[in-house]
Design an enzyme around this catalytic site. Structure first.
Site, PDB file in Angstrom:
ATOM      1  N   GLU A  99       0.832  -1.219   0.000  1.00 49.92           N
ATOM      2  CA  GLU A  99       0.000   0.000   0.000  1.00 49.92           C
ATOM      3  C   GLU A  99       0.859   1.258   0.000  1.00 49.92           C
ATOM      4  OE1 GLU A  99      -2.775  -0.627  -0.844  1.00 49.92           O
ATOM      5  OE2 GLU A  99      -2.995  -2.691  -0.177  1.00 49.92           O
ATOM      6  N   GLY A 100       1.984   1.190  -0.669  1.00 50.18           N
ATOM      7  CA  GLY A 100       2.920   2.310  -0.729  1.00 50.18           C
ATOM      8  C   GLY A 100       3.979   2.147   0.339  1.00 50.18           C
TER       9      GLY A 100
END
Length: 596
Positions: free
Chosen positions: A438-439
């Site tokens: 998610e980054g």
């Protein structure tokens, strides 16, 4: 390793720090303290009694792929059915589609329990909630009618399909194609990797939210669209229709979360439908991604809580050497290791990071609730700005914290922590992914500086700093809290100066954004946690001043706050000195000089 939800601390944060009762009254959801505590207690029973016993074996067994079908670890399917039947899947879903509409302030505590008990299990349900948000906010009425209720209930699950082999962080490079059809649908073709729950045997359908390019799309991220591509196309009666042209091509062999199926997904002209407008997919996906980033922060918190519980239990029982100040357990061959200062240092570091991060998570969840449901538009907008500022802090800091606390857990166990049977090394392996997906946390730091601080010239950050500065002013006249309040006030002044310096440096040289980002995020998080610990200490002192029963819990809060200020908060100074070192020392050396 046994797990018990930290209900006493959760109640303290919800009721005593952030007054969830008034919060719920403002939102108009009808929840009272009895119902809130009842939800927490039932959630604790499910997490400890159903999920936690599955965690070790799911790591040993993993997932299996056979002829395109994925089998999850033993017990997961039954646990998931119980999860759905008991309404846990629908906690935060919109009420018009069968959801309970419970506030994130309450739900995030249950979700933390799931992460502690079995992170692999929670992976399957976590992205479904994000898919619900994206579809509810951006989907057509037809797509909502056909898919949303089943997703809300958990009968169907959702995924987020972004990453491709050549396109990870840089989504401008993605190649998956979507070609329009005469009936308004699209044919989606391409491969996605690292898809959590892309194929599984828990839900009867899987609804993929896929980023792809239309044939005439502009280059870069401005040419990305979001499509709903189900495993089974919904039939007119709301059931399962035709099997779609997509499949799981492989399962990734991973360091951790082995009970979660991480899939390579192949779309071979699969039927899909646009969510939102063409070429606006990234904006739509960010609705889902922001929720996912908050949830990943909770993953770090959940792992950390489990590691702390394990370390504390072991430290109380493990007998090694005599305490430096004299025998603590003279009737035994040695003293428990909790009597040794260095073990105390590790346990208190774990405790204060975990409890501080829990305060941060609930504080952020409160903003998410207000952004969604406050009756006043201006208040919703203000809460949205605050939530946007906090989410990269929650995601990056809580996951870095989770890895540190898991590592400390291994250290407390000593050699036994390195052995699989004790469970500590699994927590350390499982937590590592939280800093990546998610980054990555480096991306969170860039988001924090570029979009959240530079984006408004530091205005929202300045407001946050002012609120905690006011808290300091309010506590400076209290003898037991004055030292902490003065220390925090000095840090906030330093934080303001540092914010201005970072903004100015970034405007002079764009390289400074990347050079300062990680250290500035870490500095911000440590000072913010200090503010939350001062708030907790103030509440604890209020209770002690009133002479109410049960003072031990509140005395522990005061001790913990003092430890955090004296032994953890000084880390901020190191981050300050590092970021003031600037970009030149990073970028001046030629690339060839890295090699020997």
């Amino acid at each position: 390793m046994n797990y018990q939800a930290p209900l006493r601390d959760m109640r303290f944060v919800l009721h005593e720090l952030f007054d969830i009762g008034n919060h719920c009254a403002l939102l108009g959801n009808g929840l009272d303290r009895e119902l809130i505590d009842g939800v927490l207690e039932e959630g604790a029973r499910y997490a400890a009694g159903v999920l936690a016993p599955l965690n070790r074996q799911s790591d040993e067994q993993g997932c299996q792929l056979d002829a395109g079908q994925v089998s999850t670890p033993e017990g997961f399917a039954e646990a998931y059915q119980q999860y759905v039947d008991n309404g846990w899947a629908s906690m935060t879903g919109p009420s018009e589609f069968g959801g309970q509409g419970l506030p994130q302030m309450l739900a995030c505590n249950f979700h933390e329990m799931l992460m502690s008990a079995s992170l692999s299990f929670r992976v399957y349900s976590g992205l479904t909630e994000g898919a619900v948000l994206a579809l509810h906010r951006h989907g057509s009425e037809t797509l909502k009618r056909d898919y949303l209720a089943k997703l809300v209930s958990g009968q169907w699950a959702g995924t987020m399909c972004l990453t491709e082999p050549q396109a990870g962080t840089d989504l401008a490079l993605l190649r998956t194609k979507a070609e329009a059809q005469a009936d308004g649908s699209y044919k989606v073709s391409g491969s996605k990797i690292f898809i959590s729950g892309g194929e599984q045997d828990l839900s009867e359908n899987i609804v993929h939210l896929v980023l792809a390019r239309l044939p005439d799309a502009p280059a870069g991220v401005k040419g990305i669209s979001l499509l709903l591509v189900p495993k089974f196309i919904a039939s007119p009666d709301g059931g399962l229709g035709a099997r779609n042209a997509l499949s799981c091509g492989a399962l990734e062999h991973k360091m951790g979360i082995k009970g979660a199926a991480t899939c390579v997904m192949n779309f071979d002209g699969a039927t899909g439908w646009l969510i939102g407008a063409a070429n606006q997919g990234l904006a739509c996906m960010f609705t889902m991604m922001n929720d996912a980033r908050f949830q990943v922060g909770l993953q770090g918190l959940g792992i950390a809580e489990a590691a702390f519980q394990g370390a504390l239990g072991y430290a109380r029982e493990r007998l090694q050497s005599r305490a430096l100040g004299g025998a603590v357990a003279p009737g035994k061959a040695a003293d428990p290791i909790i009597s040794h200062p260095d073990v105390r240092r590790m346990l208190l570091t774990q405790k204060t990071l975990v409890e501080g991060s829990r305060m941060l998570a609930v504080y952020c969840a409160r903003q998410l609730d207000l952004e969604h449901a406050h009756p006043d538009l201006a208040a919703r907008q203000a809460a949205g700005k605050r939530a946007a500022l906090l989410i990269p802090l929650v995601k990056a800091f809580c996951t870095d914290m989770g890895q540190e606390v898991a590592s400390l857990g291994v250290q407390v166990y000593g050699g036994h922590g390195y052995i699989r049977e004790w469970g500590m090394e699994q927590l350390m392996r499982d937590s590592r992914i939280t800093q990546l997906y998610e980054g990555t946390n480096g991306i969170q730091a860039l988001d924090y500086i570029r979009r959240k601080v530079l984006g408004d010239g530091g205005s929202e950050l300045s407001q946050l700093q002012a609120e905690f500065s006011q808290l300091c002013d309010e506590q400076m006249s209290r003898p037991t809290l004055a030292e902490l309040a003065h220390a925090l006030q000095a840090r906030i002044g330093e934080w303001r100066e540092l914010s201005s310096a970072v903004i100015a440096a970034s405007q002079r040289d764009v390289q400074e954004i990347g050079a300062t980002s990680v250290d500035f995020l870490q500095y911000s998080a440590y000072v913010l946690l200090a503010g939350l610990w001062l708030q907790a200490a103030a509440r604890a002192q209020d209770v002690l001043d009133e002479g109410l029963a049960g003072p031990a819990f509140y005395q522990a809060k005061l001790h913990s706050a003092t430890f955090y200020f004296k032994r953890v908060l000084p880390r901020a100074s190191g981050h300050r000195e590092a970021l003031l070192g600037g970009a030149a020392c990073l970028m001046a050396m030629p690339e060839d000089s890295f090699a020997f």
